[in-house]
Scaffold this motif. Structure first.
Motif, PDB file in Angstrom:
ATOM      1  N   GLU A 146     -15.874  -0.974  20.365  1.00  0.00           N
ATOM      2  CA  GLU A 146     -16.858  -0.970  21.520  1.00  0.00           C
ATOM      3  C   GLU A 146     -16.653  -2.012  22.303  1.00  0.00           C
ATOM      4  O   GLU A 146     -16.639  -1.757  23.796  1.00  0.00           O
ATOM      5  CB  GLU A 146     -18.353  -0.937  20.729  1.00  0.00           C
ATOM      6  CG  GLU A 146     -19.374  -0.792  21.686  1.00  0.00           C
ATOM      7  CD  GLU A 146     -19.434   0.775  22.437  1.00  0.00           C
ATOM      8  OE1 GLU A 146     -19.960   0.708  23.514  1.00  0.00           O
ATOM      9  OE2 GLU A 146     -18.786   1.489  21.817  1.00  0.00           O
ATOM     10  N   ARG A 147     -16.456  -3.115  21.803  1.00  0.00           N
ATOM     11  CA  ARG A 147     -16.193  -4.397  22.837  1.00  0.00           C
ATOM     12  C   ARG A 147     -14.816  -4.191  23.535  1.00  0.00           C
ATOM     13  O   ARG A 147     -15.093  -4.349  24.788  1.00  0.00           O
ATOM     14  CB  ARG A 147     -16.177  -5.362  22.138  1.00  0.00           C
ATOM     15  CG  ARG A 147     -15.946  -6.775  22.817  1.00  0.00           C
ATOM     16  CD  ARG A 147     -16.048  -8.114  21.933  1.00  0.00           C
ATOM     17  NE  ARG A 147     -14.963  -8.143  21.044  1.00  0.00           N
ATOM     18  CZ  ARG A 147     -14.790  -9.213  20.011  1.00  0.00           C
ATOM     19  NH1 ARG A 147     -15.530 -10.063  19.886  1.00  0.00           N
ATOM     20  NH2 ARG A 147     -13.796  -8.829  19.232  1.00  0.00           N
TER      21      ARG A 147
ATOM     22  N   ARG B 258     -13.791  -1.503  24.691  1.00  0.00           N
ATOM     23  CA  ARG B 258     -14.072  -0.444  25.693  1.00  0.00           C
ATOM     24  C   ARG B 258     -14.958  -0.986  26.761  1.00  0.00           C
ATOM     25  O   ARG B 258     -14.709  -0.679  28.140  1.00  0.00           O
ATOM     26  CB  ARG B 258     -14.671   0.806  24.999  1.00  0.00           C
ATOM     27  CG  ARG B 258     -15.130   2.025  26.049  1.00  0.00           C
ATOM     28  CD  ARG B 258     -15.285   3.305  25.364  1.00  0.00           C
ATOM     29  NE  ARG B 258     -16.614   2.946  24.524  1.00  0.00           N
ATOM     30  CZ  ARG B 258     -16.580   3.366  23.146  1.00  0.00           C
ATOM     31  NH1 ARG B 258     -15.811   3.390  22.559  1.00  0.00           N
ATOM     32  NH2 ARG B 258     -17.691   3.057  22.740  1.00  0.00           N
ATOM     33  N   ARG B 259     -15.855  -1.989  26.331  1.00  0.00           N
ATOM     34  CA  ARG B 259     -16.870  -2.547  27.339  1.00  0.00           C
ATOM     35  C   ARG B 259     -15.829  -3.431  28.351  1.00  0.00           C
ATOM     36  O   ARG B 259     -16.201  -3.487  29.676  1.00  0.00           O
ATOM     37  CB  ARG B 259     -17.869  -3.243  26.734  1.00  0.00           C
ATOM     38  CG  ARG B 259     -18.912  -2.468  26.167  1.00  0.00           C
ATOM     39  CD  ARG B 259     -20.399  -3.294  26.140  1.00  0.00           C
ATOM     40  NE  ARG B 259     -19.922  -4.446  25.081  1.00  0.00           N
ATOM     41  CZ  ARG B 259     -20.351  -4.352  23.898  1.00  0.00           C
ATOM     42  NH1 ARG B 259     -20.665  -3.259  23.441  1.00  0.00           N
ATOM     43  NH2 ARG B 259     -20.126  -5.496  23.153  1.00  0.00           N
ATOM     44  N   ASP B 260     -14.696  -4.152  27.629  1.00  0.00           N
ATOM     45  CA  ASP B 260     -13.951  -4.999  28.346  1.00  0.00           C
ATOM     46  C   ASP B 260     -13.034  -4.253  29.461  1.00  0.00           C
ATOM     47  O   ASP B 260     -12.984  -4.689  30.464  1.00  0.00           O
ATOM     48  CB  ASP B 260     -13.221  -5.984  27.413  1.00  0.00           C
ATOM     49  CG  ASP B 260     -13.858  -6.651  26.705  1.00  0.00           C
ATOM     50  OD1 ASP B 260     -15.035  -7.417  27.241  1.00  0.00           O
ATOM     51  OD2 ASP B 260     -13.502  -7.252  25.647  1.00  0.00           O
ATOM     52  N   ARG B 261     -12.620  -3.212  28.903  1.00  0.00           N
ATOM     53  CA  ARG B 261     -11.894  -2.211  29.851  1.00  0.00           C
ATOM     54  C   ARG B 261     -12.685  -1.695  31.050  1.00  0.00           C
ATOM     55  O   ARG B 261     -12.257  -1.444  32.072  1.00  0.00           O
ATOM     56  CB  ARG B 261     -11.350  -1.312  28.972  1.00  0.00           C
ATOM     57  CG  ARG B 261     -10.175  -1.509  27.918  1.00  0.00           C
ATOM     58  CD  ARG B 261      -9.254  -0.193  27.569  1.00  0.00           C
ATOM     59  NE  ARG B 261     -10.140   0.788  27.098  1.00  0.00           N
ATOM     60  CZ  ARG B 261     -10.240   0.715  25.581  1.00  0.00           C
ATOM     61  NH1 ARG B 261      -9.747  -0.396  24.887  1.00  0.00           N
ATOM     62  NH2 ARG B 261     -11.195   1.508  25.036  1.00  0.00           N
ATOM     63  N   ASP B 262     -13.906  -1.273  30.753  1.00  0.00           N
ATOM     64  CA  ASP B 262     -14.823  -0.847  31.656  1.00  0.00           C
ATOM     65  C   ASP B 262     -15.045  -2.170  32.683  1.00  0.00           C
ATOM     66  O   ASP B 262     -15.138  -1.618  34.085  1.00  0.00           O
ATOM     67  CB  ASP B 262     -15.961  -0.125  31.359  1.00  0.00           C
ATOM     68  CG  ASP B 262     -15.755   0.979  30.402  1.00  0.00           C
ATOM     69  OD1 ASP B 262     -14.774   1.691  30.485  1.00  0.00           O
ATOM     70  OD2 ASP B 262     -16.733   1.364  29.712  1.00  0.00           O
ATOM     71  N   ARG B 263     -15.199  -3.177  32.399  1.00  0.00           N
ATOM     72  CA  ARG B 263     -15.798  -4.178  33.197  1.00  0.00           C
ATOM     73  C   ARG B 263     -14.219  -4.577  34.014  1.00  0.00           C
ATOM     74  O   ARG B 263     -14.371  -4.889  35.349  1.00  0.00           O
ATOM     75  CB  ARG B 263     -16.052  -5.621  32.299  1.00  0.00           C
ATOM     76  CG  ARG B 263     -16.379  -6.623  33.221  1.00  0.00           C
ATOM     77  CD  ARG B 263     -16.941  -7.804  32.333  1.00  0.00           C
ATOM     78  NE  ARG B 263     -17.801  -7.502  31.280  1.00  0.00           N
ATOM     79  CZ  ARG B 263     -17.246  -7.593  29.848  1.00  0.00           C
ATOM     80  NH1 ARG B 263     -16.182  -7.823  29.486  1.00  0.00           N
ATOM     81  NH2 ARG B 263     -18.413  -7.202  29.012  1.00  0.00           N
ATOM     82  N   ASP B 264     -13.036  -4.657  33.184  1.00  0.00           N
ATOM     83  CA  ASP B 264     -11.992  -4.768  34.191  1.00  0.00           C
ATOM     84  C   ASP B 264     -11.928  -3.630  35.104  1.00  0.00           C
ATOM     85  O   ASP B 264     -11.095  -4.149  36.401  1.00  0.00           O
ATOM     86  CB  ASP B 264     -10.606  -5.000  33.031  1.00  0.00           C
ATOM     87  CG  ASP B 264     -10.869  -6.361  32.341  1.00  0.00           C
ATOM     88  OD1 ASP B 264     -11.684  -7.126  32.716  1.00  0.00           O
ATOM     89  OD2 ASP B 264     -10.042  -6.179  31.302  1.00  0.00           O
TER      90      ASP B 264
ATOM     91  N   TYR C  54     -17.134  -2.200  16.039  1.00  0.00           N
ATOM     92  CA  TYR C  54     -17.603  -3.281  16.981  1.00  0.00           C
ATOM     93  C   TYR C  54     -16.432  -3.797  18.051  1.00  0.00           C
ATOM     94  O   TYR C  54     -16.539  -3.855  19.158  1.00  0.00           O
ATOM     95  CB  TYR C  54     -18.025  -4.502  16.140  1.00  0.00           C
ATOM     96  CG  TYR C  54     -18.349  -5.583  16.991  1.00  0.00           C
ATOM     97  CD1 TYR C  54     -19.687  -5.290  18.172  1.00  0.00           C
ATOM     98  CD2 TYR C  54     -17.789  -6.897  17.188  1.00  0.00           C
ATOM     99  CE1 TYR C  54     -19.884  -6.444  18.689  1.00  0.00           C
ATOM    100  CE2 TYR C  54     -18.036  -7.600  18.059  1.00  0.00           C
ATOM    101  CZ  TYR C  54     -19.283  -7.605  18.793  1.00  0.00           C
ATOM    102  OH  TYR C  54     -19.791  -8.628  19.584  1.00  0.00           O
TER     103      TYR C  54
ATOM    104  N   ASP D 250     -14.046  -1.946  36.562  1.00  0.00           N
ATOM    105  CA  ASP D 250     -14.925  -1.970  37.810  1.00  0.00           C
ATOM    106  C   ASP D 250     -14.602  -3.315  38.839  1.00  0.00           C
ATOM    107  O   ASP D 250     -14.623  -3.284  40.008  1.00  0.00           O
ATOM    108  CB  ASP D 250     -16.400  -2.355  37.283  1.00  0.00           C
ATOM    109  CG  ASP D 250     -16.929  -1.074  36.445  1.00  0.00           C
ATOM    110  OD1 ASP D 250     -16.313  -0.010  36.973  1.00  0.00           O
ATOM    111  OD2 ASP D 250     -17.893  -1.241  35.617  1.00  0.00           O
TER     112      ASP D 250
END
Length: 371
Positions: free
Chosen positions: A257-258, A260-266, A254, A268
């Motif tokens: 995954e979180r 990776r989502r934070d890195r993708d959000r940063d 978890y 973008d």
């Protein structure tokens, strides 16, 4: 040619065995002197001699990340792909500890989950010391059982990403592995049996001790209950550790995954910010260019207008200066004659009615009235 995988080698996990090592580390191994001089032309039989010469284990070290001989031999085993029986003999070798560790590392990279647990878990009973070369070139002390535990519980060792394997409790639930029995548990049972045999052999005359060994003594019953409770507590600790491992893996997945989502959000957010800055800078550059174009256009218009005005002024001055009095004299005579004619036709009479009549007579070609 010397770096090519054996044509008879089988693919491991759907890829070339040498691809289990990252490309950067693989290139460094190919350029290393130990690889070119000592590992050239090795076979599964001659590789044992090189493995017996090892005196430490490790990945890469130094400022230029030079690969160690241990990792070069692992790469050579991936290239020639020795048979499983040879790898098992490496692991069972008790005379040379680095040969055992080399075989364990190769099996961890290429073996199945069941084979990894079946052949590596017995090495927990090997407590011999090992020298490990760190990234800064210094040596650190470790043990065989510690390194085996690292291979079974971590995802990275000796600068190589280890393939993921299933947890042991999952294989136990699927009845693919039997529950592991610790060697210490067997030692405890052997010591208890030995103590009971010694006490029975002494032939004590005490009635209490006789009752104790017959099994009717409350003390013996308490000892049996205590041993049963200790086994129950040990099983409970094993279950708790297994639940902890399951929760830890779930939390780690978890968190990964979180993250990776934070890195993708940063990423973008930074991309949008860069696009906005680029668009703003582009609009600013376009405005600056248009402003300069308008300024140059207005400057050229004002310059052409000033030039035209100067030309007109020069032309007028030239026309006034070139006009002569002799040329203006006929104009004046003509004007006087017109005025005189206007006075002779009677149209300028002070009486408006007479002036109107004279104007009508002049249009008819008659003489004006003279009153």
């Amino acid at each position: 040619m010397a770096n090519r995988t054996d044509p008879l080698a089988k693919s491991i996990r759907g890829t070339n065995p040498q691809n289990l090592v990252e490309k950067i580390l693989r290139s460094k191994i190919y350029q290393n002197t130990y690889w070119k001089e000592q590992c050239f032309g090795l076979t599964a039989e001659t590789l044992v001699d090189k493995a017996m010469e090892l005196d430490h284990l490790g990945g890469t070290f130094g400022g230029n990340r030079k690969p160690s001989p241990f990792i070069c031999l692992v790469m050579k085993m991936l290239q020639i792909q020795p048979e499983k029986d040879i790898v098992v003999e490496f692991i069972k070798n008790e005379d040379y500890k680095y040969v055992r560790v080399l075989g364990a590392f190769y099996l961890r990279l290429t073996g199945t989950d069941i084979d990894i647990y079946r052949y590596l878990e017995p090495l927990y009973n090997d407590y011999r010391k090992l020298r490990r070369k760190l990234a800064d070139g210094q040596y650190a002390l470790t043990h065989v059982d510690e390194y085996i535990d690292e291979l079974l519980t971590t995802d990275y060792s000796c600068d190589i990403a280890l393939p993921r394997i299933k947890k042991r409790w999952i294989l136990e639930q699927n009845k693919q592995l039997e529950p592991r029995r610790s060697a210490l548990e067997d030692d405890f049972e052997e010591e208890e049996e030995k103590d009971e045999d010694e006490q029975l052999a002494t032939g004590l005359d005490d009635e209490h001790e006789k009752d104790y060994y017959r099994g009717g003594s409350p003390a013996r019953e308490r000892d049996r209950d205590r041993r049963r409770d200790s086994h129950r507590h040990r099983d409970r600790d094993y279950d708790r550790d297994r639940d902890y491992d399951r929760d830890y893996d779930r939390d780690r997945d978890y968190d990964r995954e979180r993250g990776r989502r934070d890195r993708d959000r940063d990423r973008d957010r930074h991309r949008l910010r860069d696009d906005k800055d680029y668009g703003r800078e582009r609009d600013r550059e376009r405005d600056r260019r248009d402003r300069g174009r308008r300024r140059s256009y207005s400057r050229s218009r004002s310059r052409s207008r000033d030039r035209k005005d100067r030309e007109d002024d020069r032309r007028k001055r030239h026309a006034r200066s070139s006009a002569s009095p002799a040329r203006d004299e006929p104009k004046k005579k003509k004007e006087k004659k017109e005025k005189k004619e206007k006075k002779d036709d009677g149209t300028d009479h002070p009486d408006p009615e007479i002036a109107e009549a004279n104007r009508l007579r002049a249009s008819l070609g008659l003489k004006p009235l003279k009153l």
